[in-house]
Design a protein around this motif. Structure first.
Motif, PDB file in Angstrom:
ATOM      1  N   TYR A   1       3.066   2.309   3.000  1.00 41.11           N
ATOM      2  CA  TYR A   1       2.204   2.581   4.162  1.00 41.11           C
ATOM      3  C   TYR A   1       1.890   1.297   4.918  1.00 41.11           C
ATOM      4  O   TYR A   1       1.737   1.291   6.131  1.00 41.11           O
ATOM      5  CB  TYR A   1       0.907   3.232   3.682  1.00 41.11           C
ATOM      6  CG  TYR A   1      -0.105   3.490   4.755  1.00 41.11           C
ATOM      7  CD1 TYR A   1      -0.044   4.641   5.548  1.00 41.11           C
ATOM      8  CD2 TYR A   1      -1.145   2.587   4.993  1.00 41.11           C
ATOM      9  CE1 TYR A   1      -0.985   4.871   6.541  1.00 41.11           C
ATOM     10  CE2 TYR A   1      -2.090   2.809   5.976  1.00 41.11           C
ATOM     11  CZ  TYR A   1      -2.013   3.957   6.747  1.00 41.11           C
ATOM     12  OH  TYR A   1      -2.940   4.186   7.735  1.00 41.11           O
ATOM     13  N   GLY A   2       1.767   0.198   4.196  1.00 37.54           N
ATOM     14  CA  GLY A   2       1.421  -1.092   4.779  1.00 37.54           C
ATOM     15  C   GLY A   2       1.219  -2.103   3.668  1.00 37.54           C
ATOM     16  O   GLY A   2       1.751  -1.944   2.561  1.00 37.54           O
ATOM     17  N   TYR A   3       0.400  -3.131   3.957  1.00 37.12           N
ATOM     18  CA  TYR A   3       0.164  -4.197   2.980  1.00 37.12           C
ATOM     19  C   TYR A   3      -1.295  -4.612   3.019  1.00 37.12           C
ATOM     20  O   TYR A   3      -1.962  -4.507   4.055  1.00 37.12           O
ATOM     21  CB  TYR A   3       1.082  -5.393   3.263  1.00 37.12           C
ATOM     22  CG  TYR A   3       2.543  -5.019   3.144  1.00 37.12           C
ATOM     23  CD1 TYR A   3       3.192  -5.086   1.923  1.00 37.12           C
ATOM     24  CD2 TYR A   3       3.239  -4.536   4.248  1.00 37.12           C
ATOM     25  CE1 TYR A   3       4.524  -4.705   1.798  1.00 37.12           C
ATOM     26  CE2 TYR A   3       4.563  -4.157   4.139  1.00 37.12           C
ATOM     27  CZ  TYR A   3       5.199  -4.242   2.911  1.00 37.12           C
ATOM     28  OH  TYR A   3       6.503  -3.841   2.788  1.00 37.12           O
ATOM     29  N   ALA A   4      -1.804  -5.073   1.862  1.00 38.09           N
ATOM     30  CA  ALA A   4      -3.223  -5.392   1.742  1.00 38.09           C
ATOM     31  C   ALA A   4      -3.409  -6.789   1.164  1.00 38.09           C
ATOM     32  O   ALA A   4      -2.487  -7.373   0.584  1.00 38.09           O
ATOM     33  CB  ALA A   4      -3.912  -4.360   0.835  1.00 38.09           C
ATOM     34  N   ASN A   5      -4.626  -7.318   1.325  1.00 34.16           N
ATOM     35  CA  ASN A   5      -4.958  -8.617   0.728  1.00 34.16           C
ATOM     36  C   ASN A   5      -5.682  -8.440  -0.602  1.00 34.16           C
ATOM     37  O   ASN A   5      -6.259  -9.389  -1.142  1.00 34.16           O
ATOM     38  CB  ASN A   5      -5.776  -9.470   1.697  1.00 34.16           C
ATOM     39  CG  ASN A   5      -7.096  -8.802   2.079  1.00 34.16           C
ATOM     40  OD1 ASN A   5      -7.501  -7.794   1.495  1.00 34.16           O
ATOM     41  ND2 ASN A   5      -7.766  -9.358   3.095  1.00 34.16           N
TER      42      ASN A   5
ATOM     43  N   VAL B   1       0.879  -1.172   0.000  1.00 31.67           N
ATOM     44  CA  VAL B   1       0.000   0.000   0.000  1.00 31.67           C
ATOM     45  C   VAL B   1       0.913   1.217   0.000  1.00 31.67           C
ATOM     46  O   VAL B   1       1.740   1.384   0.898  1.00 31.67           O
ATOM     47  CB  VAL B   1      -0.917   0.020   1.234  1.00 31.67           C
ATOM     48  CG1 VAL B   1      -1.771   1.290   1.241  1.00 31.67           C
ATOM     49  CG2 VAL B   1      -1.789  -1.233   1.271  1.00 31.67           C
ATOM     50  N   TYR B   2       0.783   2.072  -1.023  1.00 29.87           N
ATOM     51  CA  TYR B   2       1.656   3.239  -1.166  1.00 29.87           C
ATOM     52  C   TYR B   2       0.887   4.525  -0.903  1.00 29.87           C
ATOM     53  O   TYR B   2      -0.251   4.688  -1.356  1.00 29.87           O
ATOM     54  CB  TYR B   2       2.268   3.292  -2.567  1.00 29.87           C
ATOM     55  CG  TYR B   2       3.201   2.144  -2.862  1.00 29.87           C
ATOM     56  CD1 TYR B   2       4.316   1.901  -2.072  1.00 29.87           C
ATOM     57  CD2 TYR B   2       2.962   1.295  -3.947  1.00 29.87           C
ATOM     58  CE1 TYR B   2       5.175   0.841  -2.344  1.00 29.87           C
ATOM     59  CE2 TYR B   2       3.814   0.243  -4.236  1.00 29.87           C
ATOM     60  CZ  TYR B   2       4.927   0.022  -3.425  1.00 29.87           C
ATOM     61  OH  TYR B   2       5.776  -1.023  -3.701  1.00 29.87           O
ATOM     62  N   ALA B   3       1.544   5.455  -0.186  1.00 26.23           N
ATOM     63  CA  ALA B   3       0.941   6.743   0.156  1.00 26.23           C
ATOM     64  C   ALA B   3       1.883   7.876  -0.250  1.00 26.23           C
ATOM     65  O   ALA B   3       2.942   7.649  -0.842  1.00 26.23           O
ATOM     66  CB  ALA B   3       0.653   6.794   1.652  1.00 26.23           C
ATOM     67  N   ASN B   4       1.470   9.097   0.080  1.00 30.16           N
ATOM     68  CA  ASN B   4       2.289  10.288  -0.226  1.00 30.16           C
ATOM     69  C   ASN B   4       3.416  10.423   0.792  1.00 30.16           C
ATOM     70  O   ASN B   4       3.310  11.164   1.762  1.00 30.16           O
ATOM     71  CB  ASN B   4       1.420  11.551  -0.195  1.00 30.16           C
ATOM     72  CG  ASN B   4       0.530  11.658  -1.403  1.00 30.16           C
ATOM     73  OD1 ASN B   4       0.987  11.909  -2.512  1.00 30.16           O
ATOM     74  ND2 ASN B   4      -0.765  11.450  -1.210  1.00 30.16           N
TER      75      ASN B   4
END
Length: 376
Positions: A64-68, A53-56
């Motif tokens: 930013y984190g990771y997702a399923n 998970v990519y953010a600014n």
């Protein structure tokens, strides 16, 4: 953007066609990340949460984190839409963009690494009276140069090769700095001790207080080499001295004095002066009186010293250390011969680190020159 001064040749030795003038909106579908589904995300990557998970953000490529789940699949590049606006990163994976992070998906055959480099060189800037923000419509109007795909790939491969060297050199700098940090911890905890020149043990270290080793902020010497917090270098390696007269505030410093920024965001920016001058009230000046100057430098540069300063720092937005508290810091000190050996050891490591940084700077300057020739 003018015509490039540095061009590649085709594999058969012929010239590539001229570059086309385009806007990003003509070449890419541009969209914003949007909301994150927190119920399907985790802080760490695992087989159940494999997709980044990519953010600014610039740190760790904006992770930013990771997702399923994922929203984007394929070669794209992202551009930060808030904060540090306009920073592009090529992405070659399935991922989830969030909030105002902008995603550029090619409409045709184009190399995303090439365009990410061009956007970063262009330095997209959006005027704003509030928080700087870059929107998809604004980004779509940015003008770019478009070579043919084969030349795009040659340029991207060249820059990628230079980036690989820069990354390896940065890793070397980081590794040496970590080694030095480990050595300092072992030396100042007395886990590792030096021997005297005749092979005998040095005496036990004595506990004292900082004010027994140095004076703080007395008016000594003269000079117009001014140092303010803004002059402290980002890499903590020294200062950028301004050759101007003091404005009548702060303290004077002389050769051998250790200077340290006293504002929280800049703590650990430590310099042992090699000239005379003046500094602002936000710079702490330590004049050695009963200690080897270079040994004092490493005491001030240690993590334990910074932690002690911050334990009594005052102020909510920009905390500053309390000078009286600082000078009462307990310090364990060896005799001067062992101080010299410790200072010489750490100074030798600093020399290696500086050489590594100088080499890194050369490669960074090389890439800067290549970009200037390619994206005029």
């Amino acid at each position: 953007m003018g015509e490039p001064k540095l061009r590649f040749k085709a594999d058969d030795g012929s010239d590539f066609p001229d570059w086309e003038d385009k806007t990003l909106g003509e070449l890419f579908h541009i969209s914003a990340g949007g909301d994150i589904d927190k119920s399907n995300c985790a802080a760490k990557q695992s087989k159940d949460y494999p997709y980044p998970v990519y953010a600014n953000a610039l740190v760790n490529n904006g992770t930013y984190g990771y997702a399923n789940y994922y929203k984007i699949d394929g070669d794209t590049f992202t551009v930060t839409g808030r904060g540090y606006v306009g920073h592009a990163v090529a992405r070659h994976c399935m991922y989830v963009p969030i909030v105002r992070l902008l995603v550029c998906q090619p409409n045709m055959d184009d190399d995303v690494d090439f365009f990410a480099e061009q956007i970063n060189y262009t330095r997209v800037f959006i005027e704003s009276t509030g928080v700087p923000q870059l929107t998809a419509p604004q980004l779509s109007k940015i003008k770019v140069k478009r070579p043919t795909l084969p030349e795009q790939r040659k340029i991207a491969d060249c820059l990628s090769a230079v980036d690989a060297v820069i990354a390896a050199q940065q890793a070397e700098v980081d590794a040496w700095e970590q080694r030095k940090k480990g050595v300092m911890q072992k030396l100042f905890s007395q886990e590792v001790r030096f021997k005297a020149d005749d092979g005998s043990d040095f005496p036990d270290w004595n506990e004292t207080r900082l004010n027994k080793l140095c004076e703080y902020g007395t008016n000594r010497g003269t000079g117009g080499n001014y140092v303010g917090t803004e002059n402290m270098l980002k890499d903590f390696g020294g200062v950028a001295v301004e050759n101007r007269e003091s404005e009548g505030t702060g303290s004077l410093y002389g050769p051998g004095d250790t200077l340290m920024s006293n504002i929280r965001p800049y703590l650990k920016k430590v310099w042992t002066a090699d000239c005379e001058g003046a500094c602002s009230t936000d710079i702490l000046v330590f004049h050695p009186t009963n200690v080897v100057p270079d040994f004092l430098h490493y005491v001030i540069a240690s993590d334990s010293f910074v932690a002690y300063v911050m334990s009594a720092a005052k102020g909510s937005k920009m905390p500053r250390g309390d000078k009286a508290h600082i000078m009462q810091m307990p310090v364990f000190v060896p005799d001067k011969d062992e101080q010299l050996k410790i200072a010489d050891c750490l100074s030798s490591m600093d020399e290696v680190i500086q050489k590594s940084k100088d080499e890194l700077a050369k490669w960074q300057e090389l890439k800067k020159g290549l970009l200037q020739q390619m994206f005029v």
